[in-house]
Scaffold this active site. Structure first.
Site: not given
Length: 457
Positions: A55, A330, A338, A373
């Site tokens: 309250m 590797d 790529n 890689e």
């Protein structure tokens, strides 16, 4: 156990009285004269517990509670509503607003301190996890939508009661919100609680077994230590209630059980449990992301460095079985992939290579992406002959079957591998990796698609 408590009440005399009681028990106190200031202080000062009067002018305690539980920075703070109102609807309103408990004036000091200690324990358990979750959120690893799905989920509730008929009634009521099961055998219940249980509802008045001892056993075992327990008690058994809270019961509801109150308290406990689960899962995910390469899902350089250092430290203590070998791998002519097919194709080759590598090393080996890689396999407890054998197996599994790209192209891929084995006390992680790297260089220079062992100088 001490903590910082925020007392919220518009009547200064009530505040001073609570302050005196809490500070006598070595709690640190903060005070707020109204709900608006209380919300600001909770966000800014991050108290451990909030004692909130209902309250108050402007904003009543129920609304303050709701706002605090909706705010990301304060929803984890336990709230005890303290009021002169003692009606059933008042209790339910407080619990529905998100309060962790509802105490009526005049407050029983012993009960208040017991409830404070229980809630502070819970708060302290999640504080460290919450700090780490905040770091993950800043890094973009979690979001609000994920959290909301976690806390809105239906819970799995286990009811432990020696009275099957009473357990069935409880199950029927709680079953409107949750998935429920009951058990009358405490040993079986302990085993079930170790599984996917979000809340245990325990009849603390059971005659067929010692319910307090069962709670003690629950808190002893790692698998069940954090499991929330909501206990049903006899209202006049104050000592039993205090002992239950001391042992780790999270909340209590008196008999005769008000089913709406039971459901409200169950929801509160399950939400709190879900929040803890969310923090732990977020932490686990953050740790996993920190040591995992996102492209291949192999471990990363950070993971390798840590475990290689540990392995070499054991090796340098001189135990014969702690010999360490590493493979450095590797992919040959990866730049050509790529340049010819694009970086998406390169990613496909990296992923497929990682898959073949993982399938052809042993369970004790640790394949890691070293960068680009390049890959490294950490092989604890492995001599040179075994390392060479595994390296040849990986090399042949890569070279013998072409890599299929998503666009239909088949690529012949080969790998050059260097093998190095620890050479005794004084060897280092850096020198071991350097020898393996020298093996890769020699393999490249001598035609690629081969394994070269670099023995210690």
């Amino acid at each position: 156990m001490t903590a910082r408590v925020l007392i919220v009440d518009d009547i200064a005399a009530n505040v001073r009285l609570l302050q005196a009681k809490l500070e006598a028990e070595y709690y640190e106190t903060l005070t707020a004269p109204n709900g608006r200031i209380a919300i600001e202080m909770a966000i800014e000062d991050q108290p451990d517990i909030i004692l909130l009067d209902v309250m108050m002018p402007e904003i009543d305690g129920y609304e303050v509670c709701r706002q605090l539980k909706e705010h990301a920075e304060t929803r984890h703070i336990p709230i005890i509503l303290i009021t002169a109102l003692d009606g059933r609807e008042d209790r339910l309103s407080g619990l529905e607003a998100g309060a962790d408990d509802f105490l009526t004036k005049p407050v029983d000091d012993v009960v208040l301190m017991a409830r404070l200690r229980a809630l502070v324990r819970l708060k302290q358990m999640v504080d460290d996890l919450r700090a780490r979750e905040s770091s993950s959120r800043r890094a973009g690893l979690t979001d609000q939508a994920v959290y909301d799905r976690q806390i809105s989920a239906t819970g799995n509730v286990l009811i432990l009661d020696d009275n099957a008929r009473q357990a069935e009634r409880l199950m029927m009521q709680l079953g409107e919100d949750h998935r429920c099961a009951y058990e009358t055998d405490p040993e079986k219940a302990l085993k079930i609680a170790a599984g996917r249980v979000d809340l245990v509802v325990l009849n603390l008045t059971a005659k067929a077994f010692d319910a307090l001892r069962w709670v003690a056993h629950l808190r002893t075992h790692e698998a069940t230590r954090q499991r929330p327990v909501l206990a049903i008690i006899n209202a006049d058994e104050r000592k039993v209630m205090l002992k239950a809270l001391e042992l780790g019961v999270n909340d209590v509801v008196p008999r005769p059980v008000d089913m709406l109150e039971l459901r409200a308290r169950a929801r509160t406990q399950i939400k709190r449990k879900r929040y803890g689960d969310f923090l732990r899962n977020t932490l686990d995910r953050s740790l996993e992301l920190a040591i995992t390469d996102p492209l291949t899902h192999l471990n990363n350089r950070r993971f390798l460095d840590h475990h290689l250092n540990l392995a070499m430290a054991r090796h340098n203590r001189g135990a014969a079985e702690d010999v360490v070998s590493v493979l450095m791998l590797d992919i040959d002519h990866f730049k050509r992939v790529n340049d010819t097919y694009g970086h998406d194709a390169g990613d496909e080759v990296i992923r497929e290579f990682a898959r073949r590598l993982s399938l052809n090393v042993r369970a004790i080996d640790m394949p890691c992406r070293f960068g680009g890689e390049e890959f490294v396999v950490l092989m604890p407890g492995t001599d040179q002959a075994d390392a060479l054998h595994i390296a040849e197996r990986v090399r042949s599994q890569v070279a013998d079957t072409p890599f299929a790209l998503a666009d239909g192209h088949l690529l012949d891929v080969t790998v050059s591998v260097g093998v190095a084995t620890s050479r005794g006390v004084g060897d280092s992680p850096e020198s071991l990796l350097k020898r393996a790297d020298e093996g890769v260089y020699e393999a490249k220079q001598s035609g690629r698609n081969r394994v070269i062992v670099r023995a210690a100088a």
